[in-house]
Design an enzyme around this catalytic site. Structure first.
Site, PDB file in Angstrom:
ATOM      1  N   ARG A 158      -0.082   5.672   8.717  1.00  0.00           N
ATOM      2  CA  ARG A 158       0.797   4.526   8.534  1.00  0.00           C
ATOM      3  C   ARG A 158       1.124   3.814   9.848  1.00  0.00           C
ATOM      4  O   ARG A 158       1.661   2.718   9.856  1.00  0.00           O
ATOM      5  CB  ARG A 158       2.096   4.983   7.834  1.00  0.00           C
ATOM      6  CG  ARG A 158       1.886   5.350   6.378  1.00  0.00           C
ATOM      7  CD  ARG A 158       3.055   6.127   5.801  1.00  0.00           C
ATOM      8  NE  ARG A 158       3.031   7.544   6.170  1.00  0.00           N
ATOM      9  CZ  ARG A 158       3.975   8.429   5.840  1.00  0.00           C
ATOM     10  NH1 ARG A 158       5.028   8.037   5.137  1.00  0.00           N
ATOM     11  NH2 ARG A 158       3.875   9.691   6.202  1.00  0.00           N
TER      12      ARG A 158
ATOM     13  N   ASN B  11      14.902  16.126   3.311  1.00  0.00           N
ATOM     14  CA  ASN B  11      14.398  17.216   4.143  1.00  0.00           C
ATOM     15  C   ASN B  11      14.034  16.650   5.510  1.00  0.00           C
ATOM     16  O   ASN B  11      13.210  15.745   5.610  1.00  0.00           O
ATOM     17  CB  ASN B  11      13.153  17.802   3.454  1.00  0.00           C
ATOM     18  CG  ASN B  11      12.378  18.747   4.354  1.00  0.00           C
ATOM     19  OD1 ASN B  11      12.954  19.384   5.239  1.00  0.00           O
ATOM     20  ND2 ASN B  11      11.076  18.852   4.115  1.00  0.00           N
TER      21      ASN B  11
HETATM   22  C1  UD1 Z   1       7.351  15.585   5.992  1.00  0.00           C
HETATM   23  C2  UD1 Z   1       7.875  16.477   4.868  1.00  0.00           C
HETATM   24  C3  UD1 Z   1       9.007  15.763   4.153  1.00  0.00           C
HETATM   25  C4  UD1 Z   1      10.104  15.440   5.185  1.00  0.00           C
HETATM   26  C5  UD1 Z   1       9.542  14.656   6.378  1.00  0.00           C
HETATM   27  C6  UD1 Z   1      10.582  14.605   7.475  1.00  0.00           C
HETATM   28  C7  UD1 Z   1       5.970  17.740   4.012  1.00  0.00           C
HETATM   29  C8  UD1 Z   1       4.923  17.850   2.977  1.00  0.00           C
HETATM   30  N1  UD1 Z   1       6.819  16.730   3.904  1.00  0.00           N
HETATM   31  O1  UD1 Z   1       6.858  14.399   5.385  1.00  0.00           O
HETATM   32  O2  UD1 Z   1       9.567  16.613   3.143  1.00  0.00           O
HETATM   33  O3  UD1 Z   1      11.118  14.685   4.535  1.00  0.00           O
HETATM   34  O4  UD1 Z   1       8.387  15.326   6.930  1.00  0.00           O
HETATM   35  O5  UD1 Z   1      10.165  13.759   8.522  1.00  0.00           O
HETATM   36  O6  UD1 Z   1       6.017  18.570   4.916  1.00  0.00           O
HETATM   37  N2  UD1 Z   1       0.868  17.315  10.200  1.00  0.00           N
HETATM   38  C9  UD1 Z   1      -0.094  18.210  10.646  1.00  0.00           C
HETATM   39  N3  UD1 Z   1      -1.114  18.538   9.824  1.00  0.00           N
HETATM   40  C10 UD1 Z   1      -1.222  18.068   8.560  1.00  0.00           C
HETATM   41  C11 UD1 Z   1      -0.255  17.150   8.114  1.00  0.00           C
HETATM   42  C12 UD1 Z   1       0.792  16.807   8.949  1.00  0.00           C
HETATM   43  O7  UD1 Z   1      -0.016  18.683  11.778  1.00  0.00           O
HETATM   44  O8  UD1 Z   1      -2.184  18.443   7.886  1.00  0.00           O
HETATM   45  C13 UD1 Z   1       1.973  16.947  11.098  1.00  0.00           C
HETATM   46  C14 UD1 Z   1       1.972  15.472  11.422  1.00  0.00           C
HETATM   47  O9  UD1 Z   1       1.216  15.225  12.591  1.00  0.00           O
HETATM   48  C15 UD1 Z   1       3.449  15.187  11.629  1.00  0.00           C
HETATM   49  C16 UD1 Z   1       4.146  16.248  10.808  1.00  0.00           C
HETATM   50  O10 UD1 Z   1       3.184  17.216  10.472  1.00  0.00           O
HETATM   51  O11 UD1 Z   1       3.855  15.326  12.978  1.00  0.00           O
HETATM   52  C17 UD1 Z   1       4.725  15.674   9.522  1.00  0.00           C
HETATM   53  O12 UD1 Z   1       3.679  15.015   8.790  1.00  0.00           O
HETATM   54  P1  UD1 Z   1       3.931  13.638   8.072  1.00  0.00           P
HETATM   55  O13 UD1 Z   1       2.661  13.234   7.444  1.00  0.00           O
HETATM   56  O14 UD1 Z   1       4.636  12.703   8.949  1.00  0.00           O
HETATM   57  O15 UD1 Z   1       4.905  14.130   6.905  1.00  0.00           O
HETATM   58  P2  UD1 Z   1       5.986  13.247   6.149  1.00  0.00           P
HETATM   59  O16 UD1 Z   1       5.320  12.470   5.093  1.00  0.00           O
HETATM   60  O17 UD1 Z   1       6.807  12.528   7.132  1.00  0.00           O
HETATM   61 MG    MG Z   2       6.635  12.099   9.104  1.00  0.00          MG
END
Ligand code: UD1
Ligand code: MG
Length: 463
Positions: free
Chosen positions: A15, A169
């Site tokens: 995004r 969360n």
């Molecule tokens: C996530 C949470 C959501 C919370 C929000 C808070 C999950 C499924 N959802 O959503 O409940 O409200 O954060 O900000 O956890 N990442 C990895 N590997 C992956 C996917 C993500 O390292 O396979 C890392 C991303 O780089 C990022 C973090 O995890 O730094 C969060 O991922 P993001 O996609 O931003 O999750 P949200 O949709 O924000």
């Molecule tokens: Mg996030």
């Protein structure tokens, strides 16, 4: 208990619409991941592991020493990423703090409070939540009739009633490691995004899911778009401005002053509107900076004044004056009480104590001695089309207006140059260098010219 930290930072951040991994986007000159790690200041972890994937090498390059990385080759979700982190986390760590790399506003106090609450509670996990006016795309916290947390549903998987929940969360959790490792293998990816969600471990971790509701919801904001990035920039700028003012800095309009994270400003310094302090810039006490200045990786000594200037990797001595409208390029070393004035550009040059370059000059690859005065419109011609050469101007020299110093050239102490001189040879101590055509006055010229013009006009009439 030994605390381990796993920071999830493998995602591309679709995004953000960027070729750069999300966690490397900067706020106040520091990447998002750097801000997240700075929130660990008060908890002294035994081991910290950052889970990297997209742009892994670039992300590794910004991590401080002592922080390890785990590679998540495919981004299969936050639960999968946590598993990768656990595989690398030292076995000494029996308690695990999981953070997301995209929450730059975290404060050390929140993390310390979370760990304290977890230690005092009974459950195997304690999470951070926040109550927002607009819960947006965050995961919603689900509670039972007694108000106990039962889990989290992602916005994309939520029904209407769940979407109406405004407790979110924050993506910050502390787990007992054994419980987390047992639960995480059981989480599937049967959801809207086909990902392994970390919050899905929550219902698998026993009866009690501890929750700390953040009193300042700003602190947990996650950056998912450039709009969020700018909102977080603003919050951090406000914090940096406030810290500067509480430290004794006067700012009549703080909203127009921008700091980078590591900038230092001394007491009784005034930062006027339109000041940007970047990188490792340090300003001493009692200075006046602005209006309209940018300083990058530069040092300013006590009591200096800088007005409308652009200053890069330079040093400005105590009591020195710069501007208005000056451009100090890298390696300008302006000594104490010296001056770089209006429409002056400098580069890789030392201007000695009390020396002055007040007007309309270019000084590059030069060394100017103590107390020397450079006349208006002087140029050090440092480039012969192939190589750069140095100009050395001694102490107490006075150069005339509009002189060019064709480098390499040396001007002795107490020397002078005549205005309009092109100086191509060295000038000894105490000598005057003149290098221009001698003036020749044509007596009575104006009258003769007028007479000729009059005659020509009359002859023209007769034709
Ligand atoms: C996530 C949470 C959501 C919370 C929000 C808070 C999950 C499924 N959802 O959503 O409940 O409200 O954060 O900000 O956890 N990442 C990895 N590997 C992956 C996917 C993500 O390292 O396979 C890392 C991303 O780089 C990022 C973090 O995890 O730094 C969060 O991922 P993001 O996609 O931003 O999750 P949200 O949709 O924000
Ligand atoms: Mg996030």
């Amino acid at each position: 208990m030994n605390l381990g930290v796993v920071v999830l930072a493998a995602g591309l951040g679709t995004r953000m619409r960027s070729a750069r991994p999300k966690v490397l986007h900067e706020i106040a000159g520091r990447p998002l991941i750097g801000w997240v790690l700075s929130a660990l200041a008060d908890v002294d972890p035994t081991h910290t592991v950052v889970v990297v994937g997209h742009g892994a090498d670039e992300v590794r390059a910004v991590l401080p020493e002592g922080v390890d990385t785990a590679l998540q080759e495919e981004q299969l979700g936050t639960g999968h990423a946590t598993r990768m982190g656990l595989d690398t986390l030292s076995s000494e760590c029996d308690r695990v703090l999981v953070l997301c790399g995209d929450t730059p506003l975290l404060r050390p106090k929140l993390i310390a409070d979370l760990i304290a609450q977890h230690s005092a509670g009974e459950g195997a996990v304690t999470m951070v939540t926040a109550v927002l006016d607009d819960a947006g795309a965050y995961g919603r916290v689900l509670r039972d009739d007694e108000g106990r947390v039962t889990g989290v549903v992602e916005a994309k998987d939520a029904d209407e009633a769940q979407l109406a929940v405004n407790e979110i969360n924050a993506g910050i959790y502390v787990f007992d490691r054994a419980g987390l490792e047992a639960a995480i293998g059981q989480v599937g990816s049967d959801n809207a995004q086909g990902e392994v969600y970390l919050p899905d471990v929550l219902p698998l971790m026993g009866d009690t899911i501890g929750a700390l509701i953040a009193d300042d919801p700003d602190v947990v904001a996650g950056v998912n778009t450039r709009v969020h990035l700018s909102e977080c920039e603003w919050v951090i700028q406000e914090r940096l401005r406030e810290a500067a003012m509480l430290g004794g800095v006067t700012m009549p309009d703080p909203s127009t002053v921008y700091f980078d994270a590591d900038v230092v400003v001394g007491q009784d310094t005034t930062l006027l509107p339109g000041v940007h302090l970047r990188g490792t810039t340090e300003i001493a006490d009692g200075c006046t900076i602005g209006p309209d200045c940018t300083l990058v990786d530069s040092q300013v000594g006590t009591g200096a004044t800088v007005i409308s200037a652009h200053v890069l990797q330079s040093t400005i001595g105590a009591g020195a004056q710069v501007g208005p409208f000056a451009y100090l390029r890298p390696e300008t070393d302006l000594s104490e009480r010296a001056k770089i004035g209006t429409f002056v550009e400098t580069k890789k040059s030392r201007i000695g104590p009390g020396a002055k370059v007040p007007h309309l000059s270019y000084i590059g690859d030069a060394d100017i001695g103590e107390g020397t005065n450079i006349g208006a419109g002087n140029i050090t011609a440092n480039y012969d089309g192939f190589r750069k050469h140095a100009t050395r101007i001694g102490a107490r020299v006075k150069t005339g207006s509009d002189c060019v110093f064709v480098a390499p050239v040396e001007i002795g102490d107490d020397a002078m140059t005549a205005a309009g001189s092109i100086i191509t040879s060295d000038i000894p101590d105490g000598a005057l260098g003149i290098a221009r055509a001698r003036q020749d006055n044509k007596e009575g010229f104006t009258e003769r010219a007028a007479a000729r013009a009059k005659q020509a006009a009359e002859e023209g009439d007769g034709a």
